[in-house]
Design a protein around this motif. Structure first.
Motif, PDB file in Angstrom:
ATOM      1  N   ARG A 124     -76.957  -0.817 -27.490  1.00 39.18           N
ATOM      2  CA  ARG A 124     -77.329  -1.824 -27.092  1.00 39.18           C
ATOM      3  C   ARG A 124     -75.922  -2.725 -27.013  1.00 39.18           C
ATOM      4  O   ARG A 124     -75.782  -3.701 -25.860  1.00 39.18           O
ATOM      5  CB  ARG A 124     -78.445  -2.474 -27.464  1.00 39.18           C
ATOM      6  CG  ARG A 124     -79.293  -3.814 -26.979  1.00 39.18           C
ATOM      7  CD  ARG A 124     -80.392  -4.271 -27.588  1.00 39.18           C
ATOM      8  NE  ARG A 124     -81.122  -3.097 -27.911  1.00 39.18           N
ATOM      9  CZ  ARG A 124     -81.854  -3.226 -28.937  1.00 39.18           C
ATOM     10  NH1 ARG A 124     -81.387  -4.142 -29.978  1.00 39.18           N
ATOM     11  NH2 ARG A 124     -82.957  -2.240 -29.334  1.00 39.18           N
ATOM     12  N   ARG A 127     -73.858  -2.004 -23.964  1.00 36.03           N
ATOM     13  CA  ARG A 127     -74.237  -2.527 -22.772  1.00 36.03           C
ATOM     14  C   ARG A 127     -74.061  -3.998 -22.814  1.00 36.03           C
ATOM     15  O   ARG A 127     -73.683  -4.352 -21.535  1.00 36.03           O
ATOM     16  CB  ARG A 127     -75.887  -2.399 -22.770  1.00 36.03           C
ATOM     17  CG  ARG A 127     -76.134  -0.838 -22.448  1.00 36.03           C
ATOM     18  CD  ARG A 127     -77.696  -0.573 -22.084  1.00 36.03           C
ATOM     19  NE  ARG A 127     -78.627  -0.967 -22.857  1.00 36.03           N
ATOM     20  CZ  ARG A 127     -79.505  -0.416 -23.871  1.00 36.03           C
ATOM     21  NH1 ARG A 127     -78.894   1.022 -23.844  1.00 36.03           N
ATOM     22  NH2 ARG A 127     -80.122  -1.231 -24.469  1.00 36.03           N
ATOM     23  N   ALA A 130     -70.881  -4.809 -21.997  1.00 33.28           N
ATOM     24  CA  ALA A 130     -70.190  -4.101 -20.588  1.00 33.28           C
ATOM     25  C   ALA A 130     -69.021  -3.163 -20.857  1.00 33.28           C
ATOM     26  O   ALA A 130     -67.942  -3.530 -20.105  1.00 33.28           O
ATOM     27  CB  ALA A 130     -70.174  -5.044 -19.661  1.00 33.28           C
ATOM     28  N   ALA A 159     -76.404   4.191 -23.924  1.00 37.36           N
ATOM     29  CA  ALA A 159     -75.896   3.066 -23.274  1.00 37.36           C
ATOM     30  C   ALA A 159     -76.075   2.757 -21.924  1.00 37.36           C
ATOM     31  O   ALA A 159     -75.964   1.657 -21.237  1.00 37.36           O
ATOM     32  CB  ALA A 159     -74.381   2.974 -23.922  1.00 37.36           C
ATOM     33  N   THR A 160     -76.109   4.058 -21.170  1.00 37.26           N
ATOM     34  CA  THR A 160     -76.205   3.821 -19.894  1.00 37.26           C
ATOM     35  C   THR A 160     -77.718   4.384 -19.292  1.00 37.26           C
ATOM     36  O   THR A 160     -78.027   4.134 -18.115  1.00 37.26           O
ATOM     37  CB  THR A 160     -75.251   4.919 -19.048  1.00 37.26           C
ATOM     38  OG1 THR A 160     -75.369   6.137 -19.463  1.00 37.26           O
ATOM     39  CG2 THR A 160     -73.654   4.222 -19.499  1.00 37.26           C
ATOM     40  N   ALA A 162     -81.269   3.919 -20.702  1.00 38.47           N
ATOM     41  CA  ALA A 162     -82.276   3.589 -21.716  1.00 38.47           C
ATOM     42  C   ALA A 162     -83.511   4.529 -21.930  1.00 38.47           C
ATOM     43  O   ALA A 162     -84.151   4.324 -22.908  1.00 38.47           O
ATOM     44  CB  ALA A 162     -82.648   2.426 -21.559  1.00 38.47           C
TER      45      ALA A 162
END
Length: 229
Positions: A124, A127, A130, A159-160, A162
């Motif tokens: 998370r 993410r 970014a 991370a990409t 979920a």
């Protein structure tokens, strides 16, 4: 997000973002230390440095791999550490692989230390930040530890994507050489619950961020907002 998975010896530059993975057991232990109240963890370059830091700061808690040793207060076992009160304490940690990997990328702009117990919070945070390029440092067995690679790959996917399921990754980790050695008592300083504790997915809601503070590499927990917050 572009990812690469490297052994410590394969690091040939300073990555912008690094996730250092040691499932069994350094960063599972680190997470438990924070859960037991530790304020920060200083990652030591050597056993001698750990003891020197302890000598300068008698209130600090020194922790190492293997069996108990003079000058050290604890061993690198989540099963043993989970009953220790570390409220407000500083822990000095020196392990065979995990701390070595973190120190190898200490100049990166963002250094996260991770295991399955903090996997979701770590993903998370990637993410939220970014992160375009992330280097995952697979610390165990010269980069061949399947429990570390499985965890790194899971965090990268999570991370990409979920909705990535963890079961296959956890099975790989549970079938790893490190898990077998811990379960069979091949390694010293082991609690019978260590493997199970290392495979507890998302036990803790924080990520662990390492930064340079007064020439020391210091690990601290970082709260990560959930998507619903």
């Amino acid at each position: 997000m572009d990812t690469r998975f490297l052994a410590i010896a394969e690091l040939d530059d300073v990555p912008s973002v690094a996730v250092v993975v040691d499932v069994m057991r350094a960063f599972t232990v680190a997470a438990w230390a924070f859960a037991r109240g530790a304020e920060k963890i200083v990652l030591a370059e050597s056993l001698d440095e750990a003891l020197a830091l302890k000598a300068r700061h008698p209130g600090w808690v020194a922790l190492k791999d293997g069996p108990p040793a003079p000058g050290f207060d604890a061993v690198n076992s989540p099963g043993m550490l989970r009953s220790v009160d570390l409220g407000g304490r500083t822990v000095v940690q020196k392990t065979t692989a995990g701390t070595v990997g973190a120190l190898a990328v200490k100049e990166a702009s963002l250094v996260l230390c991770a295991g399955f117990v903090v996997a979701e919070a770590t993903a998370r945070l990637l993410r939220i930040r970014a992160a375009d390029q992330v280097t995952f440092v697979v610390t165990g067995e010269d980069g061949h530890a399947d429990e570390d690679l499985a965890c790194a790959q899971y965090i990268a996917r999570r991370a990409t994507e979920a909705d990535t399921d963890a079961d296959a990754f956890l099975r790989r980790a549970g079938g790893s050489r490190a898990a077998a050695e811990l379960a069979q008592g091949v390694r010293q300083g082991v609690h019978p619950d260590d493997v199970a504790l290392c495979l507890e997915l998302d036990r803790f809601p924080f990520a662990m961020v390492a930064t340079l503070e007064d020439q020391l590499t210091v690990l601290r927990p970082s709260a990560v907002p959930s998507p619903n917050d």
